[in-house]
Motif scaffolding. Structure first.
Motif, PDB file in Angstrom:
ATOM      1  N   ARG A 283      18.579 -85.349  43.897  1.00  0.00           N
ATOM      2  CA  ARG A 283      17.138 -85.335  44.457  1.00  0.00           C
ATOM      3  C   ARG A 283      16.887 -83.971  45.235  1.00  0.00           C
ATOM      4  NH1 ARG A 283      15.883 -90.227  48.416  1.00  0.00           N
ATOM      5  NH2 ARG A 283      14.116 -88.858  48.128  1.00  0.00           N
ATOM      6  N   ALA A 284      15.685 -83.585  45.164  1.00  0.00           N
ATOM      7  CA  ALA A 284      15.207 -82.238  45.709  1.00  0.00           C
ATOM      8  C   ALA A 284      15.660 -82.303  47.075  1.00  0.00           C
ATOM      9  CB  ALA A 284      13.990 -81.852  45.612  1.00  0.00           C
ATOM     10  N   GLU A 285      16.498 -81.022  47.461  1.00  0.00           N
ATOM     11  CA  GLU A 285      16.365 -80.922  48.785  1.00  0.00           C
ATOM     12  C   GLU A 285      15.257 -80.908  49.786  1.00  0.00           C
ATOM     13  OE1 GLU A 285      19.133 -77.391  49.190  1.00  0.00           O
ATOM     14  OE2 GLU A 285      20.761 -78.215  48.123  1.00  0.00           O
ATOM     15  N   PRO A 286      15.386 -80.952  51.064  1.00  0.00           N
ATOM     16  CA  PRO A 286      14.052 -81.065  51.787  1.00  0.00           C
ATOM     17  C   PRO A 286      13.939 -79.581  52.150  1.00  0.00           C
ATOM     18  CG  PRO A 286      15.774 -82.533  52.951  1.00  0.00           C
ATOM     19  CD  PRO A 286      16.350 -82.045  51.721  1.00  0.00           C
ATOM     20  N   GLY A 287      12.541 -79.205  52.006  1.00  0.00           N
ATOM     21  CA  GLY A 287      11.961 -77.825  52.112  1.00  0.00           C
ATOM     22  C   GLY A 287      12.284 -77.080  50.822  1.00  0.00           C
ATOM     23  N   GLY A 288      12.767 -77.653  49.606  1.00  0.00           N
ATOM     24  CA  GLY A 288      13.014 -77.078  48.478  1.00  0.00           C
ATOM     25  C   GLY A 288      11.427 -76.604  47.628  1.00  0.00           C
ATOM     26  N   PHE A 289      11.694 -76.122  46.647  1.00  0.00           N
ATOM     27  CA  PHE A 289      10.431 -75.724  45.829  1.00  0.00           C
ATOM     28  C   PHE A 289       9.760 -76.997  45.311  1.00  0.00           C
ATOM     29  CE2 PHE A 289       8.181 -75.280  41.767  1.00  0.00           C
ATOM     30  CZ  PHE A 289       7.320 -74.131  41.996  1.00  0.00           C
ATOM     31  N   ALA A 290      10.246 -78.116  45.013  1.00  0.00           N
ATOM     32  CA  ALA A 290       9.887 -79.141  44.428  1.00  0.00           C
ATOM     33  C   ALA A 290       9.052 -80.070  45.562  1.00  0.00           C
ATOM     34  CB  ALA A 290      10.913 -80.290  43.783  1.00  0.00           C
ATOM     35  N   SER A 291       9.616 -80.186  46.852  1.00  0.00           N
ATOM     36  CA  SER A 291       9.166 -80.776  47.873  1.00  0.00           C
ATOM     37  C   SER A 291       7.889 -80.037  48.480  1.00  0.00           C
ATOM     38  CB  SER A 291      10.200 -80.850  49.248  1.00  0.00           C
ATOM     39  OG  SER A 291       9.844 -81.412  50.436  1.00  0.00           O
ATOM     40  N   THR A 292       7.953 -78.845  48.518  1.00  0.00           N
ATOM     41  CA  THR A 292       6.955 -78.103  48.957  1.00  0.00           C
ATOM     42  C   THR A 292       5.797 -78.237  47.789  1.00  0.00           C
ATOM     43  OG1 THR A 292       8.286 -76.333  49.738  1.00  0.00           O
ATOM     44  CG2 THR A 292       6.043 -75.508  49.512  1.00  0.00           C
TER      45      THR A 292
END
Length: 89
Positions: free
Chosen positions: A16-25
């Motif tokens: 999973r994408a890390e919080p604050g990563g590009f995908a989340s942003t």
């Protein structure tokens, strides 16, 4: 990051994408743009029904929606261009 190296095998593992990563942003920004578009659509419908009388408010909401969409399109184009550049290396 999305791909992580395993400690023993050295094989990339997807997670999973890390919080604050590009995908989340990017996901958060897409949700905000969707909300802007929905608000502009709701104001337009309200104006057409005669519920909203401030045409300036409606036009500003529609313009904000248009600008948000154009900005998203430009970001998408830049990401695709960067991806193509990386793939051609």
């Amino acid at each position: 990051s999305i791909a992580r190296m395993s400690g023993t095998e050295g094989v990339p593992q997807t997670g999973r994408a890390e919080p604050g990563g590009f995908a989340s942003t990017f996901q958060t920004q897409l949700q905000k743009i969707n909300a802007i578009n929905a608000h502009a659509g709701a104001l337009t419908v309200a104006y057409e029904r005669g519920e909203e009388t401030d045409i300036a408010k409606v036009m500003l909401a529609r313009q904000a929606s248009s600008i948000a969409f154009e900005a998203t399109l430009q970001v998408r184009n830049k990401v695709l261009s960067a991806y193509k550049d990386i793939m051609s290396m």
